[in-house]
Design a protein around this motif. Sequence first.
Motif, PDB file in Angstrom:
ATOM      1  N   LYS A   1      63.845  90.465  33.886  1.00  0.00           N
ATOM      2  CA  LYS A   1      62.588  90.389  33.137  1.00  0.00           C
ATOM      3  C   LYS A   1      62.119  88.950  33.000  1.00  0.00           C
ATOM      4  O   LYS A   1      60.932  88.654  33.133  1.00  0.00           O
ATOM      5  N   TRP A   2      63.042  88.025  32.747  1.00  0.00           N
ATOM      6  CA  TRP A   2      62.677  86.606  32.637  1.00  0.00           C
ATOM      7  C   TRP A   2      62.183  86.065  33.973  1.00  0.00           C
ATOM      8  O   TRP A   2      61.227  85.288  34.016  1.00  0.00           O
ATOM      9  N   VAL A   3      62.840  86.466  35.061  1.00  0.00           N
ATOM     10  CA  VAL A   3      62.392  86.012  36.384  1.00  0.00           C
ATOM     11  C   VAL A   3      60.978  86.517  36.653  1.00  0.00           C
ATOM     12  O   VAL A   3      60.123  85.758  37.119  1.00  0.00           O
ATOM     13  N   VAL A   4      60.709  87.777  36.339  1.00  0.00           N
ATOM     14  CA  VAL A   4      59.362  88.329  36.532  1.00  0.00           C
ATOM     15  C   VAL A   4      58.358  87.523  35.724  1.00  0.00           C
ATOM     16  O   VAL A   4      57.287  87.148  36.226  1.00  0.00           O
ATOM     17  N   LEU A   5      58.702  87.231  34.484  1.00  0.00           N
ATOM     18  CA  LEU A   5      57.798  86.468  33.625  1.00  0.00           C
ATOM     19  C   LEU A   5      57.523  85.080  34.206  1.00  0.00           C
ATOM     20  O   LEU A   5      56.377  84.624  34.251  1.00  0.00           O
ATOM     21  N   MET A   6      58.554  84.409  34.705  1.00  0.00           N
ATOM     22  CA  MET A   6      58.383  83.080  35.296  1.00  0.00           C
ATOM     23  C   MET A   6      57.526  83.138  36.547  1.00  0.00           C
ATOM     24  O   MET A   6      56.671  82.268  36.764  1.00  0.00           O
ATOM     25  N   VAL A   7      57.741  84.143  37.378  1.00  0.00           N
ATOM     26  CA  VAL A   7      56.938  84.278  38.601  1.00  0.00           C
ATOM     27  C   VAL A   7      55.480  84.528  38.250  1.00  0.00           C
ATOM     28  O   VAL A   7      54.583  83.888  38.802  1.00  0.00           O
ATOM     29  N   LEU A   8      55.227  85.447  37.335  1.00  0.00           N
ATOM     30  CA  LEU A   8      53.843  85.755  36.971  1.00  0.00           C
ATOM     31  C   LEU A   8      53.146  84.561  36.331  1.00  0.00           C
ATOM     32  O   LEU A   8      51.953  84.345  36.553  1.00  0.00           O
ATOM     33  N   PHE A   9      53.882  83.779  35.559  1.00  0.00           N
ATOM     34  CA  PHE A   9      53.304  82.587  34.955  1.00  0.00           C
ATOM     35  C   PHE A   9      52.854  81.599  36.024  1.00  0.00           C
ATOM     36  O   PHE A   9      51.852  80.908  35.872  1.00  0.00           O
ATOM     37  N   ASN A  10      53.583  81.549  37.116  1.00  0.00           N
ATOM     38  CA  ASN A  10      53.286  80.609  38.200  1.00  0.00           C
ATOM     39  C   ASN A  10      52.416  81.201  39.297  1.00  0.00           C
ATOM     40  O   ASN A  10      52.230  80.563  40.331  1.00  0.00           O
ATOM     41  N   ALA A  11      51.905  82.401  39.106  1.00  0.00           N
ATOM     42  CA  ALA A  11      51.074  83.053  40.117  1.00  0.00           C
ATOM     43  C   ALA A  11      49.628  83.088  39.626  1.00  0.00           C
ATOM     44  O   ALA A  11      49.287  83.893  38.767  1.00  0.00           O
TER      45      ALA A  11
END
Length: 157
Positions: A124-134
């Motif tokens: 979930k944290w990885v998804v959040l980090m990716v979406l923040f940077n997309a």
Amino acid sequence: MFDILVYLFENYIHNESEIYVNQADLTKELVKAGFHDDDIFKALRWLENLSQLQESHVKPYLTKTTSTAVRVFTPQELQKLDAECRGFLLFLEQINVLDLPTREMVLDRVMDLDSAEVSLEDLKWVVLMVLFNAPGHETAYAQMEDLIFEEPTGLLH
């Protein structure tokens, strides 16, 4: 390494000041916070690779997408992501939090973590980090934040 990523995300995500911090200063801050040099280097490299995904090897082969595409996981991905994690990724696609490029970015970043298996909470944290940077995925990021931080209010049907 993952603890460093979460630490950085939590401490810099809502920071109104400049996000680009001098790497030497950031390393000193992380050492002062109790993290080890090797893990700091890995975390910073992980973040650098995340930022490079925007225009690198993920997007070119996803230019012709179809809604009927099926993702087949590699043996390495199956080893790192249990059925719960893979099911969660599918759920995120179904509710339009992840599209094909962001899903592939998440998988790329998960596979670069230095752990044999990834828990659902870490995913979930990885998804959040990716979406923040997309760029362009602000709504998906907000949905993901709600999924992580809001308490469940009842049964899902």
